[in-house]
Design a protein around this motif. Structure first.
Motif, PDB file in Angstrom:
ATOM      1  N   LYS A   1       0.987   4.046  -2.961  1.00 47.14           N
ATOM      2  CA  LYS A   1       0.807   5.465  -2.646  1.00 47.14           C
ATOM      3  C   LYS A   1       1.966   6.294  -3.199  1.00 47.14           C
ATOM      4  O   LYS A   1       1.766   7.350  -3.799  1.00 47.14           O
ATOM      5  N   GLY A   2       3.179   5.808  -3.009  1.00 47.24           N
ATOM      6  CA  GLY A   2       4.347   6.521  -3.540  1.00 47.24           C
ATOM      7  C   GLY A   2       4.312   6.635  -5.048  1.00 47.24           C
ATOM      8  O   GLY A   2       4.635   7.682  -5.615  1.00 47.24           O
TER       9      GLY A   2
ATOM     10  N   LEU B   1       1.626   6.528  -6.985  1.00 47.53           N
ATOM     11  CA  LEU B   1       0.547   7.449  -7.352  1.00 47.53           C
ATOM     12  C   LEU B   1       1.003   8.900  -7.206  1.00 47.53           C
ATOM     13  O   LEU B   1       0.691   9.741  -8.046  1.00 47.53           O
ATOM     14  N   GLU B   2       1.745   9.182  -6.145  1.00 45.50           N
ATOM     15  CA  GLU B   2       2.267  10.541  -5.969  1.00 45.50           C
ATOM     16  C   GLU B   2       3.285  10.875  -7.058  1.00 45.50           C
ATOM     17  O   GLU B   2       3.341  12.012  -7.535  1.00 45.50           O
TER      18      GLU B   2
ATOM     19  N   SER C   1      -3.046  12.324  -2.831  1.00 50.53           N
ATOM     20  CA  SER C   1      -3.542  11.423  -1.793  1.00 50.53           C
ATOM     21  C   SER C   1      -4.984  11.771  -1.435  1.00 50.53           C
ATOM     22  O   SER C   1      -5.523  12.797  -1.851  1.00 50.53           O
TER      23      SER C   1
ATOM     24  N   ALA D   1       0.843  -1.207   0.000  1.00 47.55           N
ATOM     25  CA  ALA D   1       0.000   0.000   0.000  1.00 47.55           C
ATOM     26  C   ALA D   1       0.875   1.252   0.000  1.00 47.55           C
ATOM     27  O   ALA D   1       0.572   2.223  -0.711  1.00 47.55           O
ATOM     28  N   GLN D   2       1.943   1.233   0.769  1.00 48.75           N
ATOM     29  CA  GLN D   2       2.855   2.384   0.783  1.00 48.75           C
ATOM     30  C   GLN D   2       3.528   2.553  -0.575  1.00 48.75           C
ATOM     31  O   GLN D   2       3.706   3.671  -1.052  1.00 48.75           O
TER      32      GLN D   2
ATOM     33  N   THR E   1      -5.972  12.666   1.463  1.00 55.41           N
ATOM     34  CA  THR E   1      -5.903  13.884   2.276  1.00 55.41           C
ATOM     35  C   THR E   1      -5.884  15.123   1.381  1.00 55.41           C
ATOM     36  O   THR E   1      -6.582  16.095   1.656  1.00 55.41           O
TER      37      THR E   1
END
Length: 157
Positions: free
Chosen positions: A112-113, A115-116, A122, A108-109, A124
């Protein structure tokens, strides 16, 4: 930011502070609602982290869990003398669960990385963008850039 209100509305500093306070209140209106998912996940993660210690190393907890859910053969009492021996036994059923959970978190991390890296924000950031759009609708007479920049930069708590 008060200079924006002084210049736009041609008002005194004290009046500008009151307007800024209203913008700030509007910005914070949905703060708790947006923060609840974060608090829930923080609570769940804390609970799981804390409960994993007795689930691996506490003899009575391991015996109780084994009796109800695992039904693995219990080693002789001489093999459960220390918490490390209990952990060696309980690890037979705890390792797949904890290992899988750890792998899910790592992937998941990683996702996320990535996607960024490609510019997808994110969750948020999306919440902050939605919040800033709401504030901008409430105060359309002011600079969109400044209102949005302020709203997005302000943390939820």
């Amino acid at each position: 930011m008060s200079f924006l209100f002084i210049r736009t509305d041609k008002i005194e500093y004290d009046d500008a502070v009151q307007i800024f306070s209203k913008i700030d209140d509007t910005n914070d209106k949905f703060r708790k609602t947006v923060a609840y998912p974060y608090f829930i996940t923080i609570g769940i993660a804390t609970f799981c982290g804390l409960i994993s210690i007795p689930m691996v190393f506490n003899e009575s907890t391991c015996l109780w869990f084994n009796e109800r859910y695992v039904t693995m053969d219990i080693p002789p009492p001489s093999d459960l003398d220390t918490f490390l021996e209990v952990g060696a036994w309980s690890w037979n059923w705890m390792e797949p669960v904890m290992g899988t959970a750890g792998f899910v978190l790592i992937t998941a991390q990683f996702v996320k990385g990535q996607l960024e890296n490609i510019g997808v924000g994110s969750v948020t950031q999306k919440f902050k963008r939605i919040r800033s759009e709401h504030v901008m609708k409430e105060f359309p007479q002011y600079s969109e850039h400044l209102i949005v920049s302020y709203s997005v930069s302000k943390p939820f708590f």
